[in-house]
Design a protein around this motif. Structure first.
Motif, PDB file in Angstrom:
ATOM      1  N   ASP A 166      20.475  21.769  57.567  1.00  0.00           N
ATOM      2  CA  ASP A 166      19.703  20.531  57.667  1.00  0.00           C
ATOM      3  C   ASP A 166      20.604  19.376  58.121  1.00  0.00           C
ATOM      4  O   ASP A 166      20.215  18.559  58.962  1.00  0.00           O
ATOM      5  CB  ASP A 166      19.078  20.216  56.297  1.00  0.00           C
ATOM      6  CG  ASP A 166      18.087  19.072  56.366  1.00  0.00           C
ATOM      7  OD1 ASP A 166      17.118  19.181  57.140  1.00  0.00           O
ATOM      8  OD2 ASP A 166      18.290  18.063  55.651  1.00  0.00           O
ATOM      9  N   PHE A 167      21.825  19.328  57.584  1.00  0.00           N
ATOM     10  CA  PHE A 167      22.775  18.273  57.954  1.00  0.00           C
ATOM     11  C   PHE A 167      23.122  18.357  59.443  1.00  0.00           C
ATOM     12  O   PHE A 167      23.163  17.344  60.138  1.00  0.00           O
ATOM     13  CB  PHE A 167      24.050  18.378  57.103  1.00  0.00           C
ATOM     14  CG  PHE A 167      25.154  17.442  57.534  1.00  0.00           C
ATOM     15  CD1 PHE A 167      25.010  16.067  57.388  1.00  0.00           C
ATOM     16  CD2 PHE A 167      26.320  17.926  58.101  1.00  0.00           C
ATOM     17  CE1 PHE A 167      26.018  15.195  57.790  1.00  0.00           C
ATOM     18  CE2 PHE A 167      27.331  17.064  58.505  1.00  0.00           C
ATOM     19  CZ  PHE A 167      27.175  15.694  58.349  1.00  0.00           C
ATOM     20  N   LYS A 168      23.357  19.570  59.936  1.00  0.00           N
ATOM     21  CA  LYS A 168      23.711  19.736  61.360  1.00  0.00           C
ATOM     22  C   LYS A 168      22.590  19.238  62.266  1.00  0.00           C
ATOM     23  O   LYS A 168      22.855  18.570  63.259  1.00  0.00           O
ATOM     24  CB  LYS A 168      24.028  21.205  61.664  1.00  0.00           C
ATOM     25  CG  LYS A 168      25.400  21.626  61.191  1.00  0.00           C
ATOM     26  CD  LYS A 168      25.641  23.090  61.511  1.00  0.00           C
ATOM     27  CE  LYS A 168      27.047  23.503  61.118  1.00  0.00           C
ATOM     28  NZ  LYS A 168      27.223  24.953  61.222  1.00  0.00           N
ATOM     29  N   SER A 169      21.337  19.541  61.911  1.00  0.00           N
ATOM     30  CA  SER A 169      20.252  19.045  62.770  1.00  0.00           C
ATOM     31  C   SER A 169      20.079  17.536  62.632  1.00  0.00           C
ATOM     32  O   SER A 169      19.747  16.853  63.599  1.00  0.00           O
ATOM     33  CB  SER A 169      18.938  19.802  62.577  1.00  0.00           C
ATOM     34  OG  SER A 169      18.749  20.197  61.279  1.00  0.00           O
ATOM     35  N   TRP A 170      20.356  16.996  61.433  1.00  0.00           N
ATOM     36  CA  TRP A 170      20.312  15.537  61.230  1.00  0.00           C
ATOM     37  C   TRP A 170      21.365  14.858  62.114  1.00  0.00           C
ATOM     38  O   TRP A 170      21.085  13.837  62.741  1.00  0.00           O
ATOM     39  CB  TRP A 170      20.556  15.241  59.747  1.00  0.00           C
ATOM     40  CG  TRP A 170      20.661  13.788  59.378  1.00  0.00           C
ATOM     41  CD1 TRP A 170      19.623  12.937  59.107  1.00  0.00           C
ATOM     42  CD2 TRP A 170      21.863  13.012  59.230  1.00  0.00           C
ATOM     43  NE1 TRP A 170      20.111  11.688  58.794  1.00  0.00           N
ATOM     44  CE2 TRP A 170      21.479  11.705  58.867  1.00  0.00           C
ATOM     45  CE3 TRP A 170      23.222  13.303  59.372  1.00  0.00           C
ATOM     46  CZ2 TRP A 170      22.404  10.693  58.644  1.00  0.00           C
ATOM     47  CZ3 TRP A 170      24.136  12.293  59.147  1.00  0.00           C
ATOM     48  CH2 TRP A 170      23.738  11.003  58.789  1.00  0.00           C
ATOM     49  N   CYS A 171      22.576  15.445  62.173  1.00  0.00           N
ATOM     50  CA  CYS A 171      23.673  14.872  62.983  1.00  0.00           C
ATOM     51  C   CYS A 171      23.271  14.723  64.443  1.00  0.00           C
ATOM     52  O   CYS A 171      23.605  13.726  65.092  1.00  0.00           O
ATOM     53  CB  CYS A 171      24.929  15.745  62.910  1.00  0.00           C
ATOM     54  SG  CYS A 171      25.851  15.516  61.397  1.00  0.00           S
TER      55      CYS A 171
END
Length: 195
Positions: A93-98
Motif C-alpha cells: 500500500d505504501f509503494k502505491s501511495w508513493c
C-alpha cells in the motif's frame, strides 16, 4: 523521490513529529493508521487474522483491538505472525501511495522499522526518542491503558540505544518548541540532500 523512515518507541511522539513535517509540506504515510484500515477492509487479511487469533479478532465486523493486543503483546511468536500478515500489505500500500506523491521526499511513519529488519527500504531514518517515564505517561493518558500494559509494549520494541546506532537523525521529543526547531533543521538538511 527520497523515502525517509520516521520511527520511535510507543509514546515517543512519532505522530507529533510527523504532523510537524506535514505542516512543512512533506507527505506522511502513517503505517499504524493504514494497517488498521487494511485490517478492517481487506477480506484476505481478516481471514488470515481470524485463522491466527480466532473469530474474536473481529466484533460486529470491527477489529477487536483490545482482544488482539492482549494476545500478541504476551506472545512474541504470535506478534511476529501477525506482523507477517499485516506488514507486507502495508508495504504494498505504501509503494502505491508513493507513486501518487509529488514531493522531494516522503516520510513513512512506522513504529518497528528495525525490529522487522526493514531499514534497507529507506534512504534516511529519523528516530524520535523520549525518556521512558514520559513515554509511559503519554500512552496511559492517550489510550487509557495501564502503565504495565505500556511497559509490555515497550519491551516488545528495541531499546532506543540500539535504534540510535542505525538512525541518520535523532529527535529527542521532550518540549514542542525544541522538537519543532529540530524538525525544521532536519527538513532543510533533507531538502539539501535531495537537491
Amino acid at each position: 523521490m527520497m523515502i525517509v523512515g520516521l520511527t520511535g518507541g510507543i509514546g515517543s511522539g512519532k505522530s507529533t513529529v510527523g504532523s510537524m513535517f506535514q505542516k512543512l509540506g512533506v507527505p506522511i504515510y502513517n503505517s499504524d493508521l493504514e494497517a488498521k484500515k487494511l485490517m478492517a477492509s481487506s477480506e484476505k487479511i481478516k481471514k488470515d487474522i481470524e485463522a491466527l487469533l480466532g473469530k474474536d479478532s473481529y466484533k460486529n465486523g470491527e477489529l477487536n483491538k483490545d482482544y488482539i493486543a492482549k494476545l500478541v503483546f504476551n506472545d512474541k511468536k504470535l506478534l511476529k505472525d501477525l506482523n507477517n500478515i499485516v506488514h507486507p500489505a502495508v508495504r504494498h500500500d505504501f509503494k502505491s501511495w508513493c507513486k501518487r506523491q509529488k514531493a522531494p521526499y516522503v516520510i513513512q511513519e512506522a513504529a518497528i522499522i528495525f525490529e522487522n529488519g526493514n531499514q534497507e527500504f529507506y534512504d534516511k531514518i529519523i528516530l524520535v526518542t523520549a525518556p521512558r517515564n514520559l513515554r509511559i505517561q503519554r500512552v496511559v493518558d492517550r489510550d487509557g491503558i495501564s502503565a504495565d500494559a505500556v511497559m509490555q509494549r515497550i519491551d516488545n520494541q528495541w531499546p532506543d540505544q540500539e535504534k540510535e546506532k542505525l538512525s541518520d537523525f535523532i529527535i529527542e521529543n521532550i518540549g514542542l518548541e525544541a522538537t519543532e526547531s529540530e524538525v525544521s533543521r532536519i527538513h532543510h538538511k533533507l531538502l539539501k540532500i535531495r537537491a
